[in-house]
Scaffold this active site. Structure first.
Site, short mmCIF file in Angstrom:
data_model
loop_
_atom_site.label_atom_id
_atom_site.label_comp_id
_atom_site.label_asym_id
_atom_site.label_seq_id
_atom_site.Cartn_x
_atom_site.Cartn_y
_atom_site.Cartn_z
N GLU A 148 0.86 -1.17 0.00
CA GLU A 148 0.00 0.00 0.00
C GLU A 148 0.90 1.23 0.00
O GLU A 148 2.09 1.13 0.27
CB GLU A 148 -0.89 0.03 1.25
CG GLU A 148 -0.11 0.12 2.55
CD GLU A 148 -0.97 0.58 3.73
OE1 GLU A 148 -2.07 1.11 3.53
OE2 GLU A 148 -0.51 0.42 4.87
N ASN A 166 1.11 4.92 1.87
CA ASN A 166 0.56 5.81 2.88
C ASN A 166 0.85 7.24 2.46
O ASN A 166 2.01 7.64 2.36
CB ASN A 166 1.16 5.51 4.26
CG ASN A 166 0.75 4.14 4.77
OD1 ASN A 166 -0.36 3.69 4.51
ND2 ASN A 166 1.63 3.47 5.47
P1 ADP Z 1 -2.00 -1.17 7.43
O1 ADP Z 1 -2.70 -0.18 6.59
O2 ADP Z 1 -2.77 -1.56 8.62
O3 ADP Z 1 -0.61 -0.76 7.70
P2 ADP Z 1 -0.91 -3.12 5.54
O4 ADP Z 1 -1.59 -3.56 4.30
O5 ADP Z 1 0.24 -2.22 5.38
O6 ADP Z 1 -1.97 -2.49 6.52
O7 ADP Z 1 -0.46 -4.41 6.34
C1 ADP Z 1 0.01 -4.34 7.65
C2 ADP Z 1 1.02 -5.45 7.89
O8 ADP Z 1 0.44 -6.74 7.67
C3 ADP Z 1 2.21 -5.40 6.96
O9 ADP Z 1 3.21 -4.60 7.49
C4 ADP Z 1 2.62 -6.85 6.85
O10 ADP Z 1 3.44 -7.20 7.94
C5 ADP Z 1 1.35 -7.61 7.01
N1 ADP Z 1 0.81 -7.98 5.69
C6 ADP Z 1 -0.03 -7.25 4.94
N2 ADP Z 1 -0.35 -7.89 3.81
C7 ADP Z 1 0.31 -9.06 3.82
C8 ADP Z 1 0.39 -10.17 2.93
N3 ADP Z 1 -0.31 -10.22 1.80
N4 ADP Z 1 1.16 -11.22 3.30
C9 ADP Z 1 1.84 -11.20 4.44
N5 ADP Z 1 1.81 -10.19 5.32
C10 ADP Z 1 1.06 -9.12 5.02
P1 ADP Z 2 2.60 3.72 10.05
O1 ADP Z 2 2.22 2.92 8.82
O2 ADP Z 2 2.93 5.15 9.87
O3 ADP Z 2 3.51 2.99 10.95
P2 ADP Z 2 0.19 2.96 11.21
O4 ADP Z 2 -0.28 2.29 9.94
O5 ADP Z 2 0.48 2.12 12.37
O6 ADP Z 2 1.37 3.88 10.90
O7 ADP Z 2 -0.88 4.08 11.57
C1 ADP Z 2 -0.48 5.40 11.89
C2 ADP Z 2 -1.40 6.03 12.86
O8 ADP Z 2 -2.58 6.42 12.20
C3 ADP Z 2 -1.84 5.18 13.99
O9 ADP Z 2 -2.02 6.02 15.08
C4 ADP Z 2 -3.14 4.58 13.51
O10 ADP Z 2 -3.98 4.22 14.58
C5 ADP Z 2 -3.68 5.71 12.71
N1 ADP Z 2 -4.41 5.35 11.52
C6 ADP Z 2 -3.93 4.74 10.43
N2 ADP Z 2 -4.86 4.69 9.47
C7 ADP Z 2 -5.96 5.28 9.97
C8 ADP Z 2 -7.25 5.55 9.44
N3 ADP Z 2 -7.61 5.17 8.22
N4 ADP Z 2 -8.12 6.20 10.22
C9 ADP Z 2 -7.77 6.57 11.46
N5 ADP Z 2 -6.56 6.36 12.00
C10 ADP Z 2 -5.68 5.71 11.27
MG MG Z 3 0.73 -0.44 6.34
#
Ligand code: ADP
Ligand code: ADP
Ligand code: MG
Length: 657
Positions: free
Chosen positions: A288, A290
């Site tokens: 993804e 960010n």
């Molecule tokens: P978020 O928006 O919550 O950060 P991500 O899509 O970045 O969601 O996924 C969060 C974590 O989950 C990633 O850092 C990775 O460790 C794990 N993850 C996500 N997708 C996969 C996948 N297809 N296979 C294995 N691990 C995954």
């Molecule tokens: P990073 O990928 O920067 O490590 P995280 O995926 O863990 O960060 O999320 C960053 C911060 O934003 C966290 O405090 C999380 O709870 C918040 N957060 C992430 N995505 C959303 C969203 N879609 N809506 C509200 N809060 C979010």
């Molecule tokens: Mg992520």
């Protein structure tokens, strides 16, 4: 340059942005909710505007209130931080329509990248390698099962609007999809107000590597190398570092080029992060993007010397990036530990409350290393249930990875927090593990290394000697005050399960303990009766331990290791040995609430026979649905709560016969 900006966020990131704005001579306004009226950000900002109730839906997420606050204070631009409105394209559009600058990317880029389904489609078109899966919405559980079986297990069920590790579940079988799909959907609806779900292949034992990108409004985009964030629990990062021990120069360049290509394809014009999952073989797939500042941005700042918040403000104002790709270099190594209000000994469950003590380690240059602590709290503040339970972000920098790890270990040792559960012992454990030091990381690291859950680390000989000496020193001080006639030189120290005779010589803050096999020297730097931290020098090395009086002796923690240490006279030790060991209460027949929360459902009834693994109850806490399962076969003797009840941690929900 802007003369005044508004920060539409709270906590450590609001404080972080204020610091850079101040350095640039820009005045700051923060908005705050009821829960944050006395916060550090409010205290530090030049102006603060109250915007409503504690729930984010009544304050930090209400665009109208943010716009009103901008009007009221005459701010020219808004920095959204992360979370809340940071990846909300309609908010960015709204600001533009009102003539207010959004310190973030253009709304089209947010739209294209801010949604996981949309961004995957886009990345595919831009030639970026993506995780195999179904890039589209899934309508119901039956459809989900069909797709999962087409992709092949294991799969990952994900909320398209997800973030912060929420709205993600792995499914290894049809049964997991049947349970997981509705759960992710409910979580997505509750957390993001958007229940679109998709499914992709779950990459086993992967690493999380991401690229920091930075663009301006003149078509320039550079990357600031990678961060590795593989140490995760509940799919959420806890330890991050830059650079990544996985990458070689060639992979780094390939990943960086893909990230820049993707950013350029959406005319990206701010700081952003392109996340990948990587195989141990250095293959990598887009996860993804960010479209905001990232929580772990400090490690990138520490290895590049670039202030990312400053650059975000400058490019939002219209300035050109002051450097090209060739000007950027990696210098040294940086680590970040997220200090969370959570209990590592109980599955990392949130443990909110008041910071009765909050004493971070010294910051700045410490020998050849650097320590930085990004916090938005002070002693006495509360970590509330309304927001992310992060207390602070502790970062260290060193010339090498080993130096950064050593500095982190030492800084964690010095970080003292009381009043709520916190994960410092866990973070310290990781820093002390051979596997972490060797750089063999994966997102399964925590499960692999702590299969039974985190219980701390066993003491090394060095730690056992150190904690024994500390106990002897405290015991001596207390005895000298209370009963000087009982002072003597020969004692028995029981540290954990090991009992040893020791001869003590003490004088003026220095204590020599002779264990027969070894003689050790402890110098006390700081401890007075009643203090919960003991600082000293042992075997030539400075250390800090936390100490607590116990029913018998002291409970002492050094890094990840906790020991109960008793100092006894030889005669008392003899008697002590004859005492029967204390038995812990038997809770195996009860299902306890693992944390404070709300009972969503009780799925068993009195008299019912259940099998191991069956769902007993569903609990909602910190916006997550937690499924509690039977850990044994048996018959239900009593059900003590009903759906809709609020329960405390450790409350007995259900009892087995
Ligand atoms: P978020 O928006 O919550 O950060 P991500 O899509 O970045 O969601 O996924 C969060 C974590 O989950 C990633 O850092 C990775 O460790 C794990 N993850 C996500 N997708 C996969 C996948 N297809 N296979 C294995 N691990 C995954
Ligand atoms: P990073 O990928 O920067 O490590 P995280 O995926 O863990 O960060 O999320 C960053 C911060 O934003 C966290 O405090 C999380 O709870 C918040 N957060 C992430 N995505 C959303 C969203 N879609 N809506 C509200 N809060 C979010
Ligand atoms: Mg992520």
């Amino acid at each position: 340059m802007f003369s005044k900006i508004l920060i539409a966020n709270r906590g450590e990131i609001a404080v972080r942005i204020i610091k850079t704005a101040r350095k640039m001579g820009i005045k700051t306004v923060v908005v705050y909710s009821e829960a944050d009226a006395d916060s550090m950000a409010v205290e530090m900002a030049d102006e603060a505007v109250f915007i409503g109730g504690a729930p984010a839906s009544e304050s930090y997420l209400v665009a109208d209130k943010i716009v009103d606050a901008v009007r009221q204070t005459g701010a020219q631009a808004v920095h959204p931080g992360f979370g809340f409105l940071s990846e909300n394209a309609s908010f960015a559009r709204r600001l533009a329509a009102e003539g207010i600058v959004f310190i973030g990317p253009n709304p089209k880029a947010i739209e294209a990248m801010g949604d996981k389904i949309e961004s995957k489609k886009f990345a595919g078109k831009a030639g970026v390698s993506t995780v195999p899966g179904h890039v589209g919405e899934i309508s119901d559980t039956r459809h989900a099962i069909q797709i999962a079986e087409e992709i092949g297990y294991p799969v990952m069920i994900k909320a398209s609007a997800g973030g912060g590790g929420k709205g993600i579940r792995v499914a290894w079988s049809r049964k997991d999809v049947e349970e997981g799909f509705p759960a992710v959907r409910a979580e997505a609806k509750a957390s993001f107000g958007d229940d679109r779900i998709f499914i992709e292949k779950f990459i086993e034992s992967p690493r999380h590597v991401e690229i920091q990108v930075l663009g301006d409004k003149h078509g320039n985009v550079v990357h600031l190398f990678e961060r590795e964030c593989s140490i995760q629990r509940r799919n959420q990062k806890v330890i991050e570092e830059a650079p990544s021990p996985l990458l070689d120069e060639k992979t780094r360049r390939a990943m960086g080029e893909q990230a820049v290509a993707l950013a350029k394809a959406v005319n990206y014009d701010s700081a952003g992060t392109v996340e990948f999952v990587a195989g141990q073989d250095k293959s990598f797939f887009f996860l993804e993007m960010n479209t905001r500042l990232q929580v772990e941005h400090p490690v990138t700042e520490l290895i590049t010397g670039v202030d990312l918040v400053e650059q975000m403000i400058r490019v939002a104002y219209g300035e050109k990036l002051p450097f090209a790709q060739k000007d950027l270099k990696i210098n040294g190594w940086a680590m970040e530990s997220r200090i969370y209000a959570e209990d590592p000994y109980r599955g990392f469950l949130p443990s909110i409350g008041r910071l009765v003590r909050y004493a971070p380690p010294p910051e700045g240059e410490i020998g050849p290393t650097i320590t930085r602590n990004d916090a938005g709290v002070r002693e006495g503040d509360e970590i509330s249930m309304f927001y992310d339970p992060m207390i602070s972000k502790l970062s260290t920098w060193g010339k090498t990875r080993e130096a950064a790890i050593d500095a982190m270990g030492r800084a964690l040792e010095d970080f003292h927090i009381e009043g709520l559960g916190q994960n410092i012992p866990f973070l310290a454990a990781v820093m002390d593990q051979k596997r972490f030091r060797s750089g063999k990381l994966s997102t399964n690291y925590i499960k692999d290394e702590f299969p039974e859950g985190f219980q701390g680390l066993p003491p090394t000989d060095f730690q056992r000697d150190l904690m024994s000496a500390v106990a002897l020193s405290m015991h001596r001080t207390l005895t000298r005050r209370a009963a000087p006639n009982l002072l003597r030189d020969d004692w028995i120290v029981i540290a954990g399960h090991q009992s040893r005779p020791v001869k003590v010589a003490a004088d003026n803050g220095t204590l020599i303990a002779d264990f027969g096999t070894r003689k050790v020297k402890l110098e006390t730097i700081d401890w007075r009766p009643g203090s919960s931290q003991f600082r000293g020098k042992f075997a030539g090395r400075e250390f800090t331990v936390t100490v607590k009086p116990a029913a018998e002796g002291f409970v002492i923690r050094h890094r990840a290791t906790t020991l109960n240490v008793l100092v006894l006279s030889p005669r008392s030790a003899e008697l002590h040995e004859k005492l029967p060991p204390k038995k812990a209460a038997d809770t195996s027949k009860m299902v306890l609430s693992p944390m404070p929360g709300l009972v969503v459902s009780i799925d068993v009834a009195q008299g019912q026979d259940v099998k191991t693994g069956e769902i007993v109850a569903v609990l909602e806490a910190m916006k997550m649905q937690n499924i509690l399962r039977a850990e044994r076969d048996g018959t239900i003797k009593a059900v003590n709560v009903k759906s809709g009840d609020s329960v405390a941690a450790d409350e007995v929900l259900v009892e087995f016969a």
